[in-house]
Motif scaffolding. Structure first.
Motif, mmCIF file in Angstrom:
data_model
loop_
_atom_site.group_PDB
_atom_site.id
_atom_site.type_symbol
_atom_site.label_atom_id
_atom_site.label_comp_id
_atom_site.label_asym_id
_atom_site.label_seq_id
_atom_site.Cartn_x
_atom_site.Cartn_y
_atom_site.Cartn_z
ATOM 1 N N GLY A 56 37.351 38.063 52.469
ATOM 2 C CA GLY A 56 38.531 38.690 51.900
ATOM 3 C C GLY A 56 38.625 40.155 52.258
ATOM 4 N N LEU A 57 39.842 40.696 52.136
ATOM 5 C CA LEU A 57 40.095 42.106 52.370
ATOM 6 C C LEU A 57 40.802 42.699 51.155
ATOM 7 N N ILE A 58 40.413 43.915 50.785
ATOM 8 C CA ILE A 58 40.996 44.616 49.639
ATOM 9 C C ILE A 58 41.916 45.725 50.153
ATOM 10 N N THR A 59 43.130 45.788 49.620
ATOM 11 C CA THR A 59 44.046 46.880 49.951
ATOM 12 C C THR A 59 44.493 47.579 48.681
ATOM 13 N N LEU A 77 46.144 47.101 43.501
ATOM 14 C CA LEU A 77 45.177 46.520 44.429
ATOM 15 C C LEU A 77 45.620 45.113 44.809
ATOM 16 N N LYS A 78 45.334 44.728 46.052
ATOM 17 C CA LYS A 78 45.671 43.383 46.495
ATOM 18 C C LYS A 78 44.515 42.789 47.288
ATOM 19 N N LEU A 79 44.375 41.483 47.146
ATOM 20 C CA LEU A 79 43.326 40.750 47.851
ATOM 21 C C LEU A 79 43.982 39.833 48.881
ATOM 22 N N PHE A 80 43.522 39.927 50.127
ATOM 23 C CA PHE A 80 44.028 39.100 51.219
ATOM 24 C C PHE A 80 42.884 38.310 51.839
ATOM 25 N N PRO A 82 40.922 37.123 55.378
ATOM 26 C CA PRO A 82 40.665 37.898 56.600
ATOM 27 C C PRO A 82 41.825 37.859 57.591
ATOM 28 N N SER A 83 42.667 36.818 57.516
ATOM 29 C CA SER A 83 43.836 36.735 58.399
ATOM 30 C C SER A 83 45.081 37.330 57.742
ATOM 31 N N MET A 84 44.883 38.063 56.635
ATOM 32 C CA MET A 84 45.942 38.812 55.953
ATOM 33 C C MET A 84 46.975 37.927 55.272
ATOM 34 N N ASN A 85 46.536 36.807 54.693
ATOM 35 C CA ASN A 85 47.373 36.029 53.790
ATOM 36 C C ASN A 85 47.058 36.456 52.365
ATOM 37 N N TRP A 86 48.106 36.680 51.564
ATOM 38 C CA TRP A 86 47.921 37.192 50.204
ATOM 39 C C TRP A 86 47.228 36.179 49.314
ATOM 40 N N ARG A 87 46.299 36.671 48.481
ATOM 41 C CA ARG A 87 45.590 35.811 47.528
ATOM 42 C C ARG A 87 45.771 36.255 46.085
ATOM 43 N N ALA A 88 45.817 37.574 45.834
ATOM 44 C CA ALA A 88 45.922 38.037 44.450
ATOM 45 C C ALA A 88 46.305 39.513 44.417
ATOM 46 N N SER A 89 46.864 39.938 43.277
ATOM 47 C CA SER A 89 47.244 41.345 43.067
ATOM 48 C C SER A 89 46.791 41.799 41.696
ATOM 49 N N MET A 90 46.495 43.092 41.587
ATOM 50 C CA MET A 90 46.107 43.709 40.317
ATOM 51 C C MET A 90 46.917 44.988 40.149
ATOM 52 N N THR A 203 37.824 35.162 41.983
ATOM 53 C CA THR A 203 38.904 35.928 42.609
ATOM 54 C C THR A 203 39.243 37.155 41.782
ATOM 55 N N MET A 204 39.327 36.961 40.471
ATOM 56 C CA MET A 204 39.650 38.075 39.588
ATOM 57 C C MET A 204 38.563 39.152 39.644
ATOM 58 N N LEU A 205 37.305 38.748 39.632
ATOM 59 C CA LEU A 205 36.215 39.717 39.634
ATOM 60 C C LEU A 205 36.142 40.498 40.938
ATOM 61 N N GLN A 206 36.633 39.918 42.017
ATOM 62 C CA GLN A 206 36.693 40.664 43.271
ATOM 63 C C GLN A 206 37.647 41.845 43.149
ATOM 64 N N LEU A 207 38.789 41.627 42.495
ATOM 65 C CA LEU A 207 39.729 42.723 42.262
ATOM 66 C C LEU A 207 39.192 43.708 41.227
#
Length: 253
Positions: A56-59, A77-80, A82-90, A203-207
């Motif tokens: 995953g990537l954090i933006t 914050l947003k989690l994508f 590695p190919s930059m598909n959206w997974r989650a937002s905070m 997923t939530m804990l990553q954000l």
């Protein structure tokens, strides 16, 4: 809700944007073309690693966080993948944070709204207002599972050097740990989850781990805003996309 086996991962926040994701003249425009969630003011600031592989990537939205308008300054914050598909937002909820802080007599209570792909529930994470000086801070939230609201509490460790937190379920059992390394330049959190936990919890804990990099600054921002609003020194004009989060979903379209 599906379950995930015991797992561990690392959230590594970078010190600069000189990384293999951002290098290249057209990289930013490619990200925007890949996902509308990657806005013009977005910046890739970290990654999620599992088993040594990037998963995953954090933006974050740099323009909002560095806004000179106090009411519009907020953390997104947003989690994508590695190919930059959206997974989650905070999203940091400035209005909600100031409301809770004013109700707590000025004690800064930060509040966040979390949206995860495939999850109908909007998760609300809030810092607890019940904290005496010297005691560790806590955050709380709940996840809906088979019609039941399952409660969770994230508490800062008593012996806390690098930003360590322990996750408890509603019975008080320890089910996870965030081992922080705040002095690792950009910051890093090694996260472990025990047992069969809801799959969206990881997923939530990553954000949340990424949020902890900004935790002190976000708390001070809310503290200053609350003081100015409650003393009449300013009116709280919120950023438009935040106001959209408060709209009634059943309103006439």
């Amino acid at each position: 809700m599906t379950k995930a086996a015991e797992r561990s991962f690392t959230v590594d926040m970078w010190w600069t944007n000189l990384n293999d994701v951002e290098i290249g003249f057209f990289i930013h425009s490619r990200h925007r073309a890949k996902s509308r969630q990657f806005t013009q003011d977005s910046d890739v600031i970290g990654e999620v690693l599992e088993g040594g592989e990037r998963t995953g990537l954090i933006t974050y939205r740099e323009g909002l966080w560095k806004s000179e308008n106090p009411g519009e300054k907020r953390l997104v914050l947003k989690l994508f993948t590695p190919s930059m598909n959206w997974r989650a937002s905070m999203d940091m909820l400035v209005g909600r944070s100031v409301q809770l802080s004013a109700g707590a007599g000025g004690f800064p209570v930060t509040a966040y709204s979390i949206h995860i792909e495939g999850l109908d529930q909007v998760i609300q994470l809030e810092r607890s207002a019940r904290k005496w000086p010297g005691l560790p801070e806590q955050f709380s939230f709940f996840l809906m599972e088979d019609g039941e609201a399952r409660l969770y509490r994230l508490r800062q460790d008593w012996i806390n050097i690098g930003g360590d937190y322990t996750l408890y379920d509603q019975t008080g059992a320890k089910i996870g740990h965030l081992n922080g390394h705040l002095f690792d330049i950009g910051g890093r959190w090694d996260v472990t989850l025990t047992g069969n936990q809801p799959s969206h919890l990881a997923t939530m804990l990553q954000l949340v781990s990424a949020m902890l990099k900004f935790n002190v600054a976000a708390r001070r921002h809310v503290d200053r805003l609350t003081h100015k609003v409650t003393t009449g020194a300013m009116k709280l004009a919120l950023e438009k996309q935040e106001t959209d989060l408060y709209l009634n979903p059943r309103r006439p379209r």
